[in-house]
Design an enzyme around this catalytic site. Sequence first.
Site, short mmCIF file in Angstrom:
data_model
loop_
_atom_site.label_atom_id
_atom_site.label_comp_id
_atom_site.label_asym_id
_atom_site.label_seq_id
_atom_site.Cartn_x
_atom_site.Cartn_y
_atom_site.Cartn_z
N ARG A 327 29.40 45.59 -70.12
CA ARG A 327 28.88 46.05 -71.40
C ARG A 327 27.69 45.21 -71.84
NH1 ARG A 327 31.45 49.53 -74.37
NH2 ARG A 327 30.67 48.61 -76.30
N HIS A 386 26.86 37.65 -68.48
CA HIS A 386 28.22 37.84 -68.00
C HIS A 386 28.44 36.96 -66.78
CE1 HIS A 386 29.45 41.09 -70.61
NE2 HIS A 386 28.40 41.83 -70.29
N GLY A 387 29.70 36.68 -66.47
CA GLY A 387 29.97 35.81 -65.34
C GLY A 387 31.26 36.12 -64.63
N CYS A 429 31.29 34.22 -68.96
CA CYS A 429 32.70 34.30 -68.63
C CYS A 429 32.92 33.93 -67.17
CB CYS A 429 33.19 35.72 -68.88
SG CYS A 429 34.95 35.92 -68.66
#
Length: 556
Positions: A327, A386-387, A429
């Site tokens: 997202r 994001h991760g 993340c």
Amino acid sequence: MGDRALEFQNMLLKVQDSLSQPEVLELVFLCTDLLRKDLSTVTSATDLFSLLLKEDLLSSEDPSLLTELLRIIKRNKLIQELCLGTQLLKKHISPYRELLYELAENISANDLKNIKFLLSKTLPLRVLEKDVTMLQLFLDLERVGLLDADHLDTIERVIGCNYPRLQTRIKQFKMKTDAGITAPESKWKNKTESQDFSFTKTPVQPVSIPQNGDPISAVHKQGMECPVLYPPSYFSHPQSAEMPASLLSFSGDNVEGQVANLSLSESSDEVKSHHVGFTSVVEEKNCSGPNQQSTLKLEEYPMKGNWRGFCLIINNYDFSNSCISLRNREGTDKDAENLKTVFNWLGFTSEVVRDCSRASMLRKLENLRSRDHKQADCVACCVLTHGYEGGVYGVDGMKVALKELMDPLCGHQCYALSEKPKLFFIQACQGSNEQQVVFLQSDGPNDSMEMGTVCDARVPRESIPSGADFLLAMSTVPNFVSYREKMSGTWFIQSLCKNLQQLVPRGVDLLSILTQVNNDVSSKTDKTGQKKQIPQPEFTLRKRVAFPIPSSSPPS
């Protein structure tokens, strides 16, 4: 041109006339890390010297690089004839580059043919068919990403199977590179020959302002080639300089208790000078009693000019074209704006780049590496995206290991940043376990409209480069979620910016500031009172990072 400069130029011409063509190519190979450009067209010593002079790596005032190069290729008599000093004040050539040169010196022409055969499944045929030396073959392996100071497995496998003595040399280098990571209480000596200290290895503790006059910081001796990598949560009350064995196995279960023991006083009365003075405790080898201690002042990285260096901020928001379900990261623009404002205030030249794919992220780091860092005190990189566990995602959904982001700034990749702090702040993340929360979103791959938190398990320890002077500040540790608020950004970046503004003017060093960030973020909770988070810095810093107090007021 002055007489001294002209005399030095004539000396370089004499060196050119004294060297054979193979020796010239050896010097070119040894200077590969220093010049960081394609040197395949450099065929004469004078061409090489011109490049070194242009980069201020060689001068009549400091000919130490020339002395070092001639010493490595064993031209000691030439050093004497040129009246060059034999005492090197500073090493320029990396141990890694010297290792490769030493290996090549011990490989015959017939051995080289055998090694090419063993690499037939690894390198393209067009490369192997060329009439190249072993040094040129090493360069080919580096170009295709199969060889660097942290990746010696290929040459160890190829060379070691037939040449045990050379395999032993490679293993010795790797052991020296990894020194101290697995041996919790091994002894080591100060490299100053006139003093013979022996210390129990103690990780660097982030410096806290003393309370009640107690010294609370442990020293990490300068001169270790590859410092031990520890997060601040390793440290307990240093009544003894020895590290309890129980703390050498780090897990998320005891993080909060460890961090709780690291208090940071914010009383301005206790700040006595521009930067906080403090003592560091070590145990001497021949102490006659358990309470006898000596004190040493822990050094700081030089921060002398008005310019700190470059700060790259990668801000990934739009994941609509990602190849996996990710997202958009609402609230990240607030983080990027705050980071740019604060780092500019600290004296950095900050650049924000938005919505980078994997290829774009790596290209931006390569561009950062290639910039002129000679006058910089340090370099910083902030990544907001994001991760996954061990890395981050580009906006195209492709993975980028954290090591890939950090490696370009290693000392052997960017000589101008050698011995300077390389600071990474990662808000991403590191897992995909979700917990329900209102008005919050996660930085993981499995977001939903209703679910807003995700486990941000920290990066594995092996993902950090072995080189010194790195800081990797992660937004979370294993089994803890990492929160991002749509309106105000992430808890970690909010706290980092706030504490930099509040504590830098008080002279507090960066690791202590990050300890306070840990304290702030760990005390936060969501509206339900159920959700918690704790960041984690890890580092191979050898000295304190203390930013000079900016002349202007902190940004509001």
